[in-house]
Design a protein around this motif. Structure first.
Motif, short mmCIF file in Angstrom:
data_model
loop_
_atom_site.label_atom_id
_atom_site.label_comp_id
_atom_site.label_asym_id
_atom_site.label_seq_id
_atom_site.Cartn_x
_atom_site.Cartn_y
_atom_site.Cartn_z
N MET A 1 -10.23 1.61 -12.81
CA MET A 1 -9.66 2.27 -11.65
C MET A 1 -9.65 3.77 -11.86
SD MET A 1 -8.52 1.97 -8.68
CE MET A 1 -8.76 3.62 -8.10
N ALA A 2 -9.88 4.51 -10.80
CA ALA A 2 -9.92 5.96 -10.89
C ALA A 2 -8.56 6.51 -11.27
CB ALA A 2 -10.36 6.55 -9.56
N LYS A 3 -8.56 7.54 -12.08
CA LYS A 3 -7.32 8.18 -12.48
C LYS A 3 -6.82 9.07 -11.35
CE LYS A 3 -8.93 8.30 -17.25
NZ LYS A 3 -9.32 9.16 -18.38
N LYS A 4 -5.50 9.14 -11.23
CA LYS A 4 -4.92 9.97 -10.19
C LYS A 4 -3.75 10.75 -10.76
CE LYS A 4 -5.83 6.29 -6.90
NZ LYS A 4 -5.83 5.21 -7.85
N LYS A 5 -3.50 11.89 -10.22
CA LYS A 5 -2.34 12.69 -10.60
C LYS A 5 -1.25 12.41 -9.57
CE LYS A 5 -5.14 16.21 -12.83
NZ LYS A 5 -5.48 17.64 -12.93
N ALA A 6 -0.12 11.90 -10.06
CA ALA A 6 0.94 11.47 -9.16
C ALA A 6 1.60 12.64 -8.47
CB ALA A 6 1.98 10.67 -9.93
N SER A 7 2.12 12.36 -7.30
CA SER A 7 2.84 13.39 -6.55
C SER A 7 4.04 12.78 -5.87
CB SER A 7 1.93 14.02 -5.49
OG SER A 7 2.71 14.73 -4.56
N PRO A 8 5.23 13.30 -6.09
CA PRO A 8 6.41 12.75 -5.44
C PRO A 8 6.45 13.07 -3.95
CG PRO A 8 6.97 14.75 -6.63
CD PRO A 8 5.56 14.43 -6.98
N ASN A 9 5.57 13.98 -3.50
CA ASN A 9 5.61 14.43 -2.11
C ASN A 9 4.62 13.70 -1.21
OD1 ASN A 9 7.52 16.46 -2.78
ND2 ASN A 9 5.85 17.72 -3.57
N THR A 10 3.84 12.80 -1.80
CA THR A 10 2.77 12.17 -1.04
C THR A 10 3.10 10.73 -0.72
OG1 THR A 10 1.15 13.59 -2.07
CG2 THR A 10 0.32 11.60 -1.04
N ASN A 11 3.06 10.39 0.53
CA ASN A 11 3.23 9.00 0.96
C ASN A 11 1.90 8.51 1.49
OD1 ASN A 11 3.84 6.56 2.05
ND2 ASN A 11 5.46 7.28 3.41
N PRO A 12 1.19 7.66 0.73
CA PRO A 12 -0.15 7.25 1.16
C PRO A 12 -0.17 6.57 2.51
CG PRO A 12 0.67 5.84 -0.61
CD PRO A 12 1.61 7.01 -0.51
N LYS A 13 0.95 5.97 2.91
CA LYS A 13 0.96 5.29 4.20
C LYS A 13 0.83 6.28 5.35
CE LYS A 13 3.67 1.35 2.58
NZ LYS A 13 4.90 0.54 2.77
N ASN A 14 1.20 7.52 5.10
CA ASN A 14 1.10 8.53 6.15
C ASN A 14 -0.35 8.87 6.47
OD1 ASN A 14 3.86 8.71 6.38
ND2 ASN A 14 4.05 10.39 4.93
N ASN A 15 -1.25 8.55 5.55
CA ASN A 15 -2.66 8.86 5.78
C ASN A 15 -3.26 7.92 6.82
OD1 ASN A 15 -2.58 10.90 3.90
ND2 ASN A 15 -3.30 9.61 2.23
N GLY A 16 -2.66 6.75 7.00
CA GLY A 16 -3.12 5.81 8.01
C GLY A 16 -4.59 5.45 7.85
N ALA A 17 -5.27 5.33 8.99
CA ALA A 17 -6.66 4.89 8.99
C ALA A 17 -7.63 5.99 8.61
CB ALA A 17 -7.03 4.33 10.36
N THR A 18 -7.13 7.19 8.30
CA THR A 18 -8.02 8.26 7.83
C THR A 18 -7.80 8.54 6.35
OG1 THR A 18 -6.45 9.98 8.53
CG2 THR A 18 -8.16 9.34 10.10
N ALA A 19 -7.31 7.54 5.61
CA ALA A 19 -7.15 7.66 4.17
C ALA A 19 -8.50 7.75 3.49
CB ALA A 19 -6.37 6.47 3.62
N THR A 20 -8.52 8.26 2.26
CA THR A 20 -9.80 8.31 1.53
C THR A 20 -10.34 6.91 1.31
OG1 THR A 20 -8.57 8.34 -0.57
CG2 THR A 20 -9.22 10.46 0.35
N SER A 21 -9.47 5.91 1.23
CA SER A 21 -9.91 4.54 0.99
C SER A 21 -10.20 3.77 2.27
CB SER A 21 -8.83 3.79 0.19
OG SER A 21 -7.61 3.78 0.89
N ALA A 22 -10.07 4.42 3.43
CA ALA A 22 -10.31 3.74 4.70
C ALA A 22 -11.77 3.31 4.81
CB ALA A 22 -9.95 4.66 5.87
N SER A 23 -11.99 2.14 5.37
CA SER A 23 -13.35 1.65 5.56
C SER A 23 -14.00 2.36 6.74
CB SER A 23 -13.34 0.15 5.83
OG SER A 23 -12.73 -0.13 7.09
N VAL A 24 -15.31 2.25 6.82
CA VAL A 24 -16.02 2.85 7.95
C VAL A 24 -15.52 2.25 9.26
CG1 VAL A 24 -18.28 3.22 9.02
CG2 VAL A 24 -18.05 3.34 6.53
N GLU A 25 -15.25 0.92 9.25
CA GLU A 25 -14.77 0.27 10.47
C GLU A 25 -13.42 0.84 10.91
OE1 GLU A 25 -15.86 -1.35 7.83
OE2 GLU A 25 -17.16 -3.03 8.41
N GLN A 26 -12.52 1.08 9.95
CA GLN A 26 -11.22 1.66 10.29
C GLN A 26 -11.38 3.05 10.90
OE1 GLN A 26 -9.56 1.08 6.26
NE2 GLN A 26 -7.80 0.11 7.24
N LEU A 27 -12.26 3.84 10.30
CA LEU A 27 -12.48 5.20 10.80
C LEU A 27 -13.07 5.17 12.20
CD1 LEU A 27 -13.94 6.72 7.51
CD2 LEU A 27 -11.71 7.27 8.51
#
Length: 452
Positions: free
Chosen positions: A1-27
């Motif tokens: 799994m890719a390494k990530k630097k944690a952030s207490p200020n980031t809520n991944p759910k806020n990224n919604g369907a435009t997250a980096t992990s979003a599929s092409v279909e979601q976008l």
């Protein structure tokens, strides 16, 4: 799994369907829901200043509090964007660029409207765009033309309808489709190989890695059984091609010298090492990031020839230019289809660091659909016979998509002749040896590509 630097200020759910992990279909779904009248996905691409990669990554994490995933954390840098989980940023180290989620970009004011200071490690921040196989663009223009400009959202919806149309089992026009066991109408070699002087060449592409970034490849195709193929997917689908476009382009660039039976020779670099990157889904759609992920992988694997029959009718994108420059810096050459919209050359072919290919018909005239403007060279692109997914096996189709692998295959043959023919030297050799044609350079570049 890719390494990530944690952030207490980031809520991944806020990224919604435009997250980096979003599929092409979601976008795509999200873009349609917001009534987009552009090809923007809602995410952003950040291109770094030369030599500022580490500073940019540090800025993402320490200054903006973002979590970063890196292609280097995947084997051979075959980055899987969907595996980024809650990362806000996905880094492409070979290119010096990164994808940033829509939510993170908006909340940190890292959008295309951001004013970058002189001491910023970022060169540009641009919208990410959807990308399509050139066949999708041609089908869109044939069916919709400019009519889709009348309503917000129709533009993108038209592209999606074109993609779905040609993704069906019998989506392409079946005239010229050759089923297994049916004789081809031509013998010996295809018209494209003949006009490029491929059959007389003693070169085979031996020792040259050719990366084809497209819709994947029909790994069960009988003409390629036993052929070593390195592959990776960047769109969350298996490499196995259920579209046909990628199999067709790879077949022209790297197909066999002597297919079984009466099948004509359709492949150029028959002993080249095949690297298949699936950067477009089976419906022919992807994004800037999926294409960049494939480019990053091809550069990391040091493929001297990188063939791309894809794009979008957008302006020059800085990340594509950076990718092309990285390729040149590493002794590699990116070759891309100009586009099928009968309009100015699209991206990524319009980048100054990427060789752009126009299409010719059998009379060596510019094809009516071929884009124009920034054109370096031309190749056969009308009624081109090549491999297809099973059980169809072979097909005849048209496009700058078909012209591009003719150039890429010939590039592999030239690269085999000398280790000095790499990057810009290979670019110049292809142009210097091209057959001159009586048309403007804006339509055919230096002329018709020729084999050594």
């Amino acid at each position: 799994m890719a390494k990530k630097k944690a952030s207490p200020n980031t809520n991944p759910k806020n990224n919604g369907a435009t997250a980096t992990s979003a599929s092409v279909e979601q976008l795509l779904t999200t873009a349609l829901e917001r009534g987009s009248d552009t090809l923007e996905t809602g995410r952003y691409i950040v291109t770094f200043k030369e030599g500022a990669g580490e500073a940019a990554l540090d800025s993402f994490s320490s200054e903006h509090g973002l979590r970063v995933a890196d292609a280097r954390d995947f084997k051979d840098q075959a980055a899987v964007l969907e595996a980024a989980d809650d990362a806000d940023v996905f880094h492409f180290p070979e290119i010096g660029a990164a994808l940033i989620s829509g939510g993170a970009a908006q909340s940190r004011s890292l959008t295309a409207q951001a004013e970058l200071t002189t001491d910023s490690p970022y060169e540009t921040i641009e919208p990410e765009y959807f990308a399509f196989s050139d066949q999708v663009t041609r089908e869109f223009m044939r069916t919709y033309g400019t009519k889709t400009e009348k309503t917000s959202g129709d533009f993108l919806r038209g592209f999606l309808q074109a993609a779905e149309m040609i993704a069906r089992e019998f989506g392409f026009d079946q005239e010229g489709a050759i089923e297994e066991g049916v004789e081809a109408e031509v013998v010996g070699a295809t018209w494209g190989l003949n006009v490029c002087k491929v059959p007389p060449s003693v070169r085979s592409g031996l020792g040259i890695r050719v990366a084809v970034l497209d819709t994947g490849f029909a790994l069960n195709h009988p003409d390629f059984i036993g052929r070593p193929i390195a592959s990776a997917t960047f769109v969350g689908q298996p490499v196995q091609d259920l579209n046909g476009h990628g199999t067709h382009t790879a077949g022209t660039a790297c197909g066999p010298k002597a297919p079984a039976g009466t099948t004509p020779r359709y492949g150029i670099g028959y002993r080249a090492s095949m690297f298949i990157g699936k950067v477009l889904q089976n419906n022919g759609s992807g994004t800037t990031a999926t294409v960049l992920a494939g480019m990053n992988w091809a550069i990391a694997n040091r493929c001297p020839v990188i063939s791309m029959s894809l794009g979008a009718q957008t302006g020059v994108q800085a990340a594509y230019t950076a990718a092309g420059q990285s390729a040149l810096n590493n002794g590699l050459l990116m070759i891309a289809a100009a586009g099928n919209a009968a309009a100015p050359t699209g991206a990524p072919a319009n980048s100054p660091t990427i060789m752009s290919v126009a299409a010719l018909d059998q009379n060596l005239r510019p094809a009516s659909f071929s884009d124009f403007g920034k054109i370096e060279i031309a190749g056969p692109g009308v009624d081109v016979f090549s491999s297809w997914y099973m059980p169809v096996r072979y097909k005849i189709i048209s496009g700058t998509s078909m012209a591009t692998p003719h150039v890429s295959g010939c590039a592999a043959l030239w690269a085999e002749t000398s280790p000095n023919l790499r990057a810009l030297n290979l670019w110049k050799k292809l142009q210097a040896t091209a057959k001159h044609l009586p048309y403007p350079a804006t339509r055919v570049g230096a002329g018709l590509v020729q084999a050594p």
